[in-house]
Every structure is written in structure tokens, then in C-alpha cells.
Design a protein around this motif. Sequence first.
Motif, PDB file in Angstrom:
ATOM      1  N   SER A  61       0.840  -1.202   0.000  1.00  0.00           N
ATOM      2  CA  SER A  61       0.000   0.000   0.000  1.00  0.00           C
ATOM      3  C   SER A  61       0.872   1.248   0.000  1.00  0.00           C
ATOM      4  N   PHE A  62       0.385   2.276  -0.669  1.00  0.00           N
ATOM      5  CA  PHE A  62       1.045   3.580  -0.666  1.00  0.00           C
ATOM      6  C   PHE A  62       0.011   4.595  -0.206  1.00  0.00           C
ATOM      7  N   ILE A  63       0.330   5.310   0.885  1.00  0.00           N
ATOM      8  CA  ILE A  63      -0.646   6.214   1.488  1.00  0.00           C
ATOM      9  C   ILE A  63      -0.104   7.639   1.482  1.00  0.00           C
ATOM     10  N   ILE A  64      -0.932   8.575   1.048  1.00  0.00           N
ATOM     11  CA  ILE A  64      -0.553   9.982   0.952  1.00  0.00           C
ATOM     12  C   ILE A  64      -1.273  10.778   2.033  1.00  0.00           C
ATOM     13  N   GLY A  65      -0.503  11.549   2.799  1.00  0.00           N
ATOM     14  CA  GLY A  65      -1.070  12.414   3.814  1.00  0.00           C
ATOM     15  C   GLY A  65      -0.445  13.797   3.750  1.00  0.00           C
ATOM     16  N   GLY A  66      -0.699  14.615   4.760  1.00  0.00           N
ATOM     17  CA  GLY A  66      -0.212  15.986   4.769  1.00  0.00           C
ATOM     18  C   GLY A  66      -1.249  16.935   4.196  1.00  0.00           C
ATOM     19  N   LYS A  67      -1.051  18.219   4.408  1.00  0.00           N
ATOM     20  CA  LYS A  67      -2.038  19.204   3.986  1.00  0.00           C
ATOM     21  C   LYS A  67      -2.276  19.210   2.485  1.00  0.00           C
ATOM     22  N   ILE A  68      -1.227  18.962   1.705  1.00  0.00           N
ATOM     23  CA  ILE A  68      -1.384  18.984   0.247  1.00  0.00           C
ATOM     24  C   ILE A  68      -2.257  17.824  -0.225  1.00  0.00           C
ATOM     25  N   ALA A  69      -2.393  16.783   0.593  1.00  0.00           N
ATOM     26  CA  ALA A  69      -3.263  15.663   0.224  1.00  0.00           C
ATOM     27  C   ALA A  69      -4.700  16.124   0.014  1.00  0.00           C
ATOM     28  N   ASN A  70      -5.073  17.256   0.625  1.00  0.00           N
ATOM     29  CA  ASN A  70      -6.426  17.786   0.430  1.00  0.00           C
ATOM     30  C   ASN A  70      -6.671  18.224  -1.011  1.00  0.00           C
ATOM     31  N   ALA A  71      -5.582  18.391  -1.768  1.00  0.00           N
ATOM     32  CA  ALA A  71      -5.700  18.787  -3.177  1.00  0.00           C
ATOM     33  C   ALA A  71      -5.512  17.591  -4.101  1.00  0.00           C
ATOM     34  N   SER A  72      -5.723  16.388  -3.584  1.00  0.00           N
ATOM     35  CA  SER A  72      -5.452  15.178  -4.367  1.00  0.00           C
ATOM     36  C   SER A  72      -6.278  15.095  -5.653  1.00  0.00           C
ATOM     37  N   VAL A  73      -7.429  15.747  -5.685  1.00  0.00           N
ATOM     38  CA  VAL A  73      -8.245  15.723  -6.901  1.00  0.00           C
ATOM     39  C   VAL A  73      -7.467  16.260  -8.097  1.00  0.00           C
ATOM     40  N   TYR A  74      -6.467  17.112  -7.840  1.00  0.00           N
ATOM     41  CA  TYR A  74      -5.695  17.717  -8.920  1.00  0.00           C
ATOM     42  C   TYR A  74      -4.382  16.994  -9.220  1.00  0.00           C
ATOM     43  N   PHE A  75      -3.760  16.361  -8.211  1.00  0.00           N
ATOM     44  CA  PHE A  75      -2.471  15.718  -8.494  1.00  0.00           C
ATOM     45  C   PHE A  75      -2.547  14.198  -8.555  1.00  0.00           C
TER      46      PHE A  75
END
Length: 300
Positions: A248-262
Motif C-alpha cells: 500500500s502507498f498512502i498519501i497524507g499531509g495538507k497537500i493531500a487535500n488537493a489530491s483531486v488535482y495531483f
Amino acid sequence: MNKEYALGLDVGGTHITAAVIDINEMKVLDFSVHKESFDSNLPVAEVMAIWEKAIRTSWKDSGIEKLEGLAVCMPGPFDYESGTCWIKGQAKYEHFYSLNIRELIQERLHFSDDLPILFDNDANCFGKGEFFKNAENSSKRVMAVTLGTGLGASFIDNGKAIDSGTQVPTDGELYNLPFKEGMAEDYVSARGLLSRYEAVSGIKISNGLELFNRANDGDVLAIKVFEEVGADLAEIVLPWLRSFEADSFIIGGKIANASVYFLPAFQQKIKEAGSEVTILVSTDNEISALLGATSLLCEI
């Protein structure tokens, strides 16, 4: 040691979140969660007064009488074994340089020297916390990154952080890996986002939230910048997904809130590389950090 309840702290440059955790179940007692926002560049005594308030309020609201220890998720540079802060020149905790945070907490709360107070970095805490949040991870290897002011990373095997050996980068860190004309964090971080946007638009903005809002408003250059960061993140992590054999690869941090774009650009690169790793975006970074920090008490 009969482990029952511990108090976890998630410490940042502008906030502290405290909660009491059931160690046996690795669950946060919801009614114990207490957050305080503050300026970490205040004098040490004023910051510690805010920390004390957060700790005492959380402990009181939990209804728990006895704590088996404190576990602190703390940004670096920091000596996590001794509890000494080495943060300097980062616009946070400027007055804490070279101070022993364990001793400050003990003195402020009148804790016994016998009460364990343990520390770990935010990326490790996040990764371990995500492991414990999902029972399905119990037999899996998890690689996690935190995207924010910097690029944090952790490699979790059976609930423990792996930071040495040939399967992970030196010290389990990605931020300082050579990448393009600099290092990974120059491109994949808030700093990287803002510098890219200024380069393509000529507009200097102050933070990632403003860039996210511009993307939401249809700014094609802002959207393009997020997409580029997603593609770069994939390029940076792919060799380590393979060598660590991550499930599994999990993304966190404040920028994760913009995941719809990246995230689409990231997923596309991962797919093109033939990787079948499960990709997830964390829904609650703070709870993960608190659980991950508290897991330290299970290791002593």
C-alpha cells in the motif's frame, strides 16, 4: 508494564492536538481530542503553558485516571531518543533550539521520571498510524508520504518503521534524494508548488491553500502545477515502492487535500510503470499521527 491508556500529542508549528488512546485497541477516545492553535515562536514559557492546557484538558475529558506514558509526534530536526529540539531557521520553535522537550514536559506537568515520554517524527507517526487504523494492513508493507511544507516518508513493516537496509533510502528519507536540478523536496512540497506557479504565471502567492483555491476557480496554470507535482512524486517513489515491495502507498499531509488535482497524474505514472500497489489518500492525518506516536509505547 500493564499498558492501558496513553496520551498522544501531535505537535506542529501552529497547533498542538492531544488525545488519550486505548493502547490495547489502538483507538483514540473521541471525547478526549483537544486542539490548541498558537504561534510556536512565542517565548518557551508561553508555548509550554499552551501545551499544558492541551494535555490537561484532554486527560480530564477522557475520564482516565492513570496514563502509561506520553507519545509525541514532533517535527525535526530533533533528537528523538534524547528529546532534544534542534529546530532552527524554520520560522517555528525558534526559542526551543537545544532544549530538552522531555524535561520541559516533565517539569510543567510534574510528571515522574518513571513515566515514559517518547518522540518520533511526523512522517513515521503518520505511516504507523495509518497501519494501525486499518486492520487489513496487519500483514502488509506500507509506504507513506506526507506532503506539506516538506516531503516526509515512512516505510512500515508489521507496524514498525524501517529506516535502514537496502530496501529503503538512507534513514528512510525521500526529501533529500537527488532529483532533477536539486532534491526531491524542491519539487514535491508546498515550496515546490509555489515556485512552479510563479515560474509559469509570474504571480507570487503565499501558501498552498491559495494555490488550491485558484485551481478550484479554474486557473489552468494552478491545475497544471498540481499535475506536475503528482507526476514528479510518482517518479520519486517508484524505485522505493519496488525495492520495499510495498503493498500500500498512502498519501497524507495538507497537500493531500488537493489530491483531486495531483492524484490522477500520479496514478497514471504508477500504472504505466506496471505497479499494482494500492494507492490511498488519508482522511485524517491527525488521528494517524496520534496513533502512530502512541505505538512507540508498545515497543518498550
